[in-house]
Design a protein around this motif. Sequence first.
Motif, PDB file in Angstrom:
ATOM      1  N   LEU A   1       1.032  -1.119   0.159  1.00  0.00           N
ATOM      2  CA  LEU A   1       0.141  -0.091  -0.001  1.00  0.00           C
ATOM      3  C   LEU A   1       0.904   1.362  -0.046  1.00  0.00           C
ATOM      4  O   LEU A   1       2.110   1.148   0.376  1.00  0.00           O
ATOM      5  N   PHE A   2       0.168   2.364  -0.571  1.00  0.00           N
ATOM      6  CA  PHE A   2       1.161   3.376  -0.474  1.00  0.00           C
ATOM      7  C   PHE A   2       0.334   4.659   0.118  1.00  0.00           C
ATOM      8  O   PHE A   2      -0.630   5.207  -0.391  1.00  0.00           O
TER       9      PHE A   2
ATOM     10  N   GLY B   1       1.158  12.218   1.252  1.00  0.00           N
ATOM     11  CA  GLY B   1      -0.347  12.246   1.518  1.00  0.00           C
ATOM     12  C   GLY B   1      -1.364  12.831   0.480  1.00  0.00           C
ATOM     13  O   GLY B   1      -2.324  12.545   0.627  1.00  0.00           O
ATOM     14  N   VAL B   2      -0.622  13.490  -0.561  1.00  0.00           N
ATOM     15  CA  VAL B   2      -1.534  14.113  -1.631  1.00  0.00           C
ATOM     16  C   VAL B   2      -1.884  13.074  -2.455  1.00  0.00           C
ATOM     17  O   VAL B   2      -3.235  13.053  -2.824  1.00  0.00           O
ATOM     18  N   PHE B   3      -1.277  11.755  -2.543  1.00  0.00           N
ATOM     19  CA  PHE B   3      -1.648  10.791  -3.355  1.00  0.00           C
ATOM     20  C   PHE B   3      -1.397   9.457  -2.638  1.00  0.00           C
ATOM     21  O   PHE B   3      -0.414   9.141  -2.100  1.00  0.00           O
ATOM     22  N   ASN B   4      -2.543   8.570  -2.679  1.00  0.00           N
ATOM     23  CA  ASN B   4      -2.421   7.350  -1.867  1.00  0.00           C
ATOM     24  C   ASN B   4      -3.369   6.196  -2.466  1.00  0.00           C
ATOM     25  O   ASN B   4      -4.129   6.500  -3.576  1.00  0.00           O
ATOM     26  N   VAL B   5      -2.697   5.024  -2.308  1.00  0.00           N
ATOM     27  CA  VAL B   5      -3.212   3.878  -3.147  1.00  0.00           C
ATOM     28  C   VAL B   5      -3.545   2.909  -2.164  1.00  0.00           C
ATOM     29  O   VAL B   5      -2.615   2.374  -1.317  1.00  0.00           O
ATOM     30  N   VAL B   6      -4.743   2.196  -2.064  1.00  0.00           N
ATOM     31  CA  VAL B   6      -4.986   1.217  -1.219  1.00  0.00           C
ATOM     32  C   VAL B   6      -5.705   0.097  -2.235  1.00  0.00           C
ATOM     33  O   VAL B   6      -6.673   0.422  -2.960  1.00  0.00           O
ATOM     34  N   THR B   7      -4.945  -1.184  -2.123  1.00  0.00           N
ATOM     35  CA  THR B   7      -5.165  -2.107  -2.934  1.00  0.00           C
ATOM     36  C   THR B   7      -6.169  -3.237  -2.212  1.00  0.00           C
ATOM     37  O   THR B   7      -6.007  -3.274  -0.911  1.00  0.00           O
TER      38      THR B   7
ATOM     39  N   LEU C   1       0.375   1.051  -8.589  1.00  0.00           N
ATOM     40  CA  LEU C   1       1.455   1.165  -7.663  1.00  0.00           C
ATOM     41  C   LEU C   1       2.799   1.763  -8.524  1.00  0.00           C
ATOM     42  O   LEU C   1       3.268   2.500  -7.617  1.00  0.00           O
ATOM     43  N   ILE C   2       2.847   1.667  -9.719  1.00  0.00           N
ATOM     44  CA  ILE C   2       4.069   2.235 -10.472  1.00  0.00           C
ATOM     45  C   ILE C   2       3.925   3.826 -10.405  1.00  0.00           C
ATOM     46  O   ILE C   2       4.480   4.674 -10.248  1.00  0.00           O
ATOM     47  N   MET C   3       2.389   4.099 -10.405  1.00  0.00           N
ATOM     48  CA  MET C   3       1.895   5.645 -10.765  1.00  0.00           C
ATOM     49  C   MET C   3       2.167   6.155  -9.341  1.00  0.00           C
ATOM     50  O   MET C   3       2.581   7.476  -9.118  1.00  0.00           O
TER      51      MET C   3
ATOM     52  N   LEU D   1      -4.642   1.914 -16.136  1.00  0.00           N
ATOM     53  CA  LEU D   1      -3.933   2.867 -16.212  1.00  0.00           C
ATOM     54  C   LEU D   1      -4.240   4.227 -16.591  1.00  0.00           C
ATOM     55  O   LEU D   1      -4.475   5.476 -16.242  1.00  0.00           O
ATOM     56  N   ILE D   2      -5.249   4.001 -17.966  1.00  0.00           N
ATOM     57  CA  ILE D   2      -5.887   5.159 -18.459  1.00  0.00           C
ATOM     58  C   ILE D   2      -6.714   5.680 -17.604  1.00  0.00           C
ATOM     59  O   ILE D   2      -7.051   6.865 -17.416  1.00  0.00           O
TER      60      ILE D   2
END
Length: 498
Positions: free
Chosen positions: A20-21, A213-219, A199-201, A169-170
């Motif tokens: 996670l990011f 904190g501006v961009f977060n990824v939860v899978t 996750l790459i992005m 991605l798109i």
Amino acid sequence: MTIADTASAATTTEIAPGRLFIGGRWTEASDGGRTDVVSPATGRKLTDVARGTTADADAAVAAARSAFDSGVWSQLSSRERARILHRAYELMRDRAEELAQVESANVGKPITFARSVDVNNAAELYEYYAALGHHLDADVREITANAHAYVRKEPHGVVVAVTPFNFPLILASTKIAPALIAGNTVVHKPASITPLSALIMADILQQAGVPDGVFNVVTGAGSTLGDHLVSHPSVDKVAFTGSTEVGAHAAALAAQSLTPFTAELGGNAANILFADVDLDAAMQAVISAFVFNSGQFCMAGPRLLVERPIYDMVLEILGNALPHVPFGDISDPETVIGPLASRAQLEKVAGMVDRARAAGARVITGGHPVDLNGGFYYAPTVLADLDPATEIVVEETFGPVLTVQPFDTEEEAIALANDTRYGLASGIQTADLARAHRVSTRLEAGITWVNGWGTLDPAISFGGVKSSGWGREGGPEAMASYLRSHSIVIHLGQDGSR
């Protein structure tokens, strides 16, 4: 490689496990859970990623809220945000092959299309919105009162972006790029089966200079994470792409807190083929409209309406052409049609075709899965002699399946095209320019292609009417949905002083 020659097998790309990011840091799920990511081309494990929990979703929203409230991003000038997004665009270009390989392996896309369509279009969205960000000025209004008035365009705050499995991605970029340039912070929830490019992005945006904190990824699973995020009281805007049924559910959850919600949902587009058309050119558009991305395209053209004088000829052309479309190995640059994204999607498509056949549909070509290296392949399929009420005509198939129906008049063609609960895309193939204008204005869709199919550009907006959703993605129309208007009226004294 053609359908008749499926000896070679798709390669498996080595991909590191994902985490996670959240808040600018890579972290495991709070309970340590992980989920396998499977290759659609082989049915085998590609890697695994963290299976986020609702506690992780809360942490991501809290990080986004803190970042927004601090002003570290929202209070930057739009020009500075634009510079950072442009750096992200450049990094995407630098890492284009990595992105293409991962997107191809994760989604089952032929590598040629992953490179030329997915990565290219996604990168251009960041470039486009970076440029658009230079023009986020207030609008001064002349009013009758003794006052000075202007309207500011301000970010909503925390945006949740929920994206599907077919164009990860798109469709993430159509949301993230305008949301960020507008000054919002973002929590991205990618589809559970295709999370890898997200996750790459996260890494690219961090390298570009997007603050923590501006961009977060939860899978993780949409049924838990997605529901929790769209109904979260600290979320200020939801942008969703997915099926109509799931979108309606998500919209209902967001409505409980009156959270602004935009949705690009399912489609079942009609492609109208008139007898005056250049058939050689038109058939390329017809075929690409339903086989592109193995038919897993909300704006695909799975319903072909053919003017009766050329109906039999069109069926013959399709029957002869489809078996020769390059099919199979996604690592082969010549491949046009790859696998479906999951076993569940393969079973859904196969079931719909089987039920159509049982209801009397004539199979012109295809109509069966293809056994290739354990992957989730389905032969491109053309069906004729269908009752208009047949499930496969009425509902979105989301696979490489084309239904073909004849019509006699322009009015009948329009009525058949609009006889659907969906309204995302439509197409007209004709040599008559007046007819093209006349018919296109009567088609109930967010976008209509004439003498082609599927052309998209960051400057072109798309979205649905009816059960295909509301709001738009792409173009300045999408930017508007990530901004809210704030009118400021400053009253002046009698002599004009403040």
